[in-house]
Scaffold this active site. Structure first.
Site, PDB file in Angstrom:
ATOM      1  N   LEU A   1      -0.210   6.234   2.742  1.00  0.00           N
ATOM      2  CA  LEU A   1      -0.094   4.792   2.952  1.00  0.00           C
ATOM      3  C   LEU A   1      -1.407   4.240   3.492  1.00  0.00           C
ATOM      4  O   LEU A   1      -2.047   4.871   4.326  1.00  0.00           O
ATOM      5  CB  LEU A   1       1.012   4.464   3.957  1.00  0.00           C
ATOM      6  CG  LEU A   1       2.431   4.985   3.699  1.00  0.00           C
ATOM      7  CD1 LEU A   1       3.263   4.869   4.960  1.00  0.00           C
ATOM      8  CD2 LEU A   1       3.073   4.185   2.585  1.00  0.00           C
ATOM      9  N   VAL A   2      -1.800   3.072   3.025  1.00  0.00           N
ATOM     10  CA  VAL A   2      -2.955   2.355   3.581  1.00  0.00           C
ATOM     11  C   VAL A   2      -2.559   0.895   3.697  1.00  0.00           C
ATOM     12  O   VAL A   2      -2.132   0.283   2.715  1.00  0.00           O
ATOM     13  CB  VAL A   2      -4.208   2.489   2.692  1.00  0.00           C
ATOM     14  CG1 VAL A   2      -5.379   1.735   3.342  1.00  0.00           C
ATOM     15  CG2 VAL A   2      -4.582   3.943   2.474  1.00  0.00           C
ATOM     16  N   GLY A   3      -2.677   0.356   4.919  1.00  0.00           N
ATOM     17  CA  GLY A   3      -2.288  -1.043   5.104  1.00  0.00           C
ATOM     18  C   GLY A   3      -2.408  -1.466   6.553  1.00  0.00           C
ATOM     19  O   GLY A   3      -3.017  -0.766   7.372  1.00  0.00           O
TER      20      GLY A   3
ATOM     21  N   ASP B   1      -3.196 -18.104  -3.490  1.00  0.00           N
ATOM     22  CA  ASP B   1      -3.247 -19.486  -2.996  1.00  0.00           C
ATOM     23  C   ASP B   1      -2.645 -20.488  -3.985  1.00  0.00           C
ATOM     24  O   ASP B   1      -2.422 -21.645  -3.621  1.00  0.00           O
ATOM     25  CB  ASP B   1      -4.703 -19.888  -2.705  1.00  0.00           C
ATOM     26  CG  ASP B   1      -5.356 -18.982  -1.673  1.00  0.00           C
ATOM     27  OD1 ASP B   1      -4.659 -18.577  -0.727  1.00  0.00           O
ATOM     28  OD2 ASP B   1      -6.544 -18.668  -1.821  1.00  0.00           O
TER      29      ASP B   1
ATOM     30  N   GLU C   1       2.053   2.091  -5.621  1.00  0.00           N
ATOM     31  CA  GLU C   1       2.714   0.794  -5.471  1.00  0.00           C
ATOM     32  C   GLU C   1       1.910  -0.075  -4.493  1.00  0.00           C
ATOM     33  O   GLU C   1       1.517   0.385  -3.428  1.00  0.00           O
ATOM     34  CB  GLU C   1       4.142   0.973  -4.925  1.00  0.00           C
ATOM     35  CG  GLU C   1       4.898  -0.339  -4.777  1.00  0.00           C
ATOM     36  CD  GLU C   1       6.254  -0.156  -4.111  1.00  0.00           C
ATOM     37  OE1 GLU C   1       6.995  -1.148  -4.006  1.00  0.00           O
ATOM     38  OE2 GLU C   1       6.560   0.986  -3.671  1.00  0.00           O
TER      39      GLU C   1
ATOM     40  N   SER D   1      -5.810  -1.063  -6.016  1.00  0.00           N
ATOM     41  CA  SER D   1      -5.523  -2.394  -5.488  1.00  0.00           C
ATOM     42  C   SER D   1      -6.626  -3.378  -5.870  1.00  0.00           C
ATOM     43  O   SER D   1      -7.793  -3.009  -6.003  1.00  0.00           O
ATOM     44  CB  SER D   1      -5.394  -2.344  -3.958  1.00  0.00           C
ATOM     45  OG  SER D   1      -5.230  -3.635  -3.429  1.00  0.00           O
TER      46      SER D   1
ATOM     47  N   ASP E   1      -7.576 -21.495   3.354  1.00  0.00           N
ATOM     48  CA  ASP E   1      -7.388 -20.050   3.278  1.00  0.00           C
ATOM     49  C   ASP E   1      -8.627 -19.407   3.906  1.00  0.00           C
ATOM     50  O   ASP E   1      -9.706 -20.019   3.903  1.00  0.00           O
ATOM     51  CB  ASP E   1      -7.239 -19.638   1.811  1.00  0.00           C
ATOM     52  CG  ASP E   1      -7.281 -18.128   1.630  1.00  0.00           C
ATOM     53  OD1 ASP E   1      -6.466 -17.444   2.277  1.00  0.00           O
ATOM     54  OD2 ASP E   1      -8.140 -17.640   0.877  1.00  0.00           O
TER      55      ASP E   1
ATOM     56  N   HIS F   1      -7.125  -6.178  -3.972  1.00  0.00           N
ATOM     57  CA  HIS F   1      -7.460  -6.943  -2.767  1.00  0.00           C
ATOM     58  C   HIS F   1      -8.916  -6.700  -2.382  1.00  0.00           C
ATOM     59  O   HIS F   1      -9.429  -5.584  -2.509  1.00  0.00           O
ATOM     60  CB  HIS F   1      -6.547  -6.524  -1.615  1.00  0.00           C
ATOM     61  CG  HIS F   1      -6.551  -7.475  -0.470  1.00  0.00           C
ATOM     62  ND1 HIS F   1      -7.562  -7.492   0.479  1.00  0.00           N
ATOM     63  CD2 HIS F   1      -5.688  -8.465  -0.115  1.00  0.00           C
ATOM     64  CE1 HIS F   1      -7.311  -8.433   1.359  1.00  0.00           C
ATOM     65  NE2 HIS F   1      -6.184  -9.046   1.022  1.00  0.00           N
TER      66      HIS F   1
ATOM     67  N   GLY G   1      -0.060  -3.708   2.056  1.00  0.00           N
ATOM     68  CA  GLY G   1      -0.861  -2.524   1.799  1.00  0.00           C
ATOM     69  C   GLY G   1      -0.472  -1.840   0.507  1.00  0.00           C
ATOM     70  O   GLY G   1       0.154  -2.449  -0.381  1.00  0.00           O
TER      71      GLY G   1
END
Length: 394
Positions: A107-109, A251, A90, A62, A24, A64, A96
């Site tokens: 939106l962010v992605g 993973d 969401e 998020s 990864d 991430h 994203g």
């Protein structure tokens, strides 16, 4: 001793058979703590603080690593209280986040995410490609159906990652990088690490399927093939033994699917509980150590089987008097034995007596004990093994 946890002997017995190792990217080959390097507002007249407030507010929700980096930038520059309020939040794994700010959709992605939502990103492709060519991950933000910002983030490679890859390649292992990042960033990172094959834009739920395909003999594209948009193809190599090295929740299915799952000790609890081998020190050179130790252990197993059986194989026939069939004739020493004894001079008497006797019980007991001593001593020789990490420091 080396900071490697093995969950049972099976992992140690299997690791040496690995032919392909899939890594990864984020958090495994890279540190996993990216920082914002470029924040470009599409409209130069736009209020920078408002744009950052919209994006930062969305990314706060998020988990991430990229999102955390952007959220941290927004909190640092604006303060958490000044971030916009988000409703209907969401998170879409691997793509994203979305939500509503002041009743308008934000939106962010990545590019694929915005395009799938009907937002055109063609005007910004030049900027995106330039940043991706610098091995940066590019995120786009949209508000009210329009792109408002292009954000670039960079992650640093883990120390000794390149050395680990080089050592594995010298061992004849095929190395593949799997990432959800865009192809250009993936190519740049692969080039830096000396990895010949990579798979980009792999969604979290697809990683286990990729590992399964590799096990079935599919081949990941080379750097040159990947540039032309090639996808994994059915190769001629047949079924392969595949290891997966990862650190995140995403993973875990791939770690479980792999023949050998190797989890980074600094990763998530889910990944650690799924992996069969845990690298406590978070040093990728320990992947080399684990595979080398596995190979040496299997060699010791076969060597110990030899030492365990050789004494019995030799001694039991002697104890049974099988040698008397050729050393005696009519109940007395055979003529050839007498002739050899005469040539040996002073040692002839000992040779004659030995050739006519069977194995004494005390000698048999000594051979049995020495068999065990040989096995234990041979096993202890494994302590002389020096892993790649210690070799460098000496």
């Amino acid at each position: 001793k080396f900071g490697i946890i093995l969950k049972g002997g099976e992992a140690l017995e299997k690791a040496y058979r690995v032919q392909t190792i899939a890594f990864d990217k984020t958090g495994t080959l890279t540190i996993g703590k990216p920082a914002v390097t470029d924040f470009l507002t599409v409209d130069p007249k736009a209020d920078y603080k408002k744009v950052l407030g919209i994006i930062g507010a969305l990314e706060v929700g998020s988990e991430h690593p990229l999102a955390r980096a952007i959220a941290e930038k927004a909190k640092t520059e604006l303060g958490e209280k000044n971030l916009s309020k988000v409703s209907d939040f969401e998170a879409i794994a691997g793509l994203g986040v979305r939500g509503k700010i002041e009743k308008k959709e934000a939106l962010v992605g990545n590019q694929a995410f915005l395009e799938s939502q009907g937002i055109s990103t063609k005007e910004h492709e030049a900027s995106v490609e330039k940043l991706q060519g610098e091995a940066k991950t590019v995120i786009l933000a949209a508000y009210d159906k329009k792109v408002i910002a292009v954000i670039a983030l960079a992650d640093t490679l883990k120390p000794h990652a390149r050395e680990a890859i080089e050592a594995l390649k010298k061992m004849g292992k095929e190395i593949i990088m799997i990432t959800g990042d865009n192809p250009k960033t993936a190519e740049a990172i692969s080039h830096q690490l000396g990895i010949d094959r990579y798979l980009a834009q792999v969604l979290p739920q697809q990683k286990a399927d990729v590992i399964k395909k590799l096990q079935e003999g599919w081949e990941a594209p080379t750097l040159a093939e990947a540039r032309s948009g090639s996808q994994p193809t059915k190769g001629r190599v047949g079924k392969r033994f595949v290891a997966m090295v990862g650190d995140g929740i995403n993973d875990s299915p791939a770690l479980a699917q792999a023949d050998v799952g190797i989890a980074i000790g600094s990763g998530t609890d889910v990944a650690i509980s799924t992996g069969e081998i845990i690298l406590v020190k978070d040093d990728l050179r320990d992947v080399v150590t684990a595979i080398q130790l596995s190979g040496r252990t299997i060699k010791k197993v076969w060597q110990n089987l030899f030492w365990a059986f050789i004494y019995n194989v030799v001694a039991i026939p002697i104890a049974g008097g099988v040698h008397l069939l050729i050393t005696q004739s009519g109940g007395i020493a055979a003529p050839w034995v007498v002739a050899v004894a005469k040539k040996l001079g002073g040692f002839g008497s000992a040779f004659l007596n030995l050739s006519q006797s069977t194995l004494r019980p005390e000698i048999a007991g000594f051979a049995m004990a020495f068999s065990s001593v040989s096995v234990v001593t041979n096993s202890l020789l494994l302590k002389r093994y020096t892993p790649p990490i210690e070799k460098e420091t000496k």
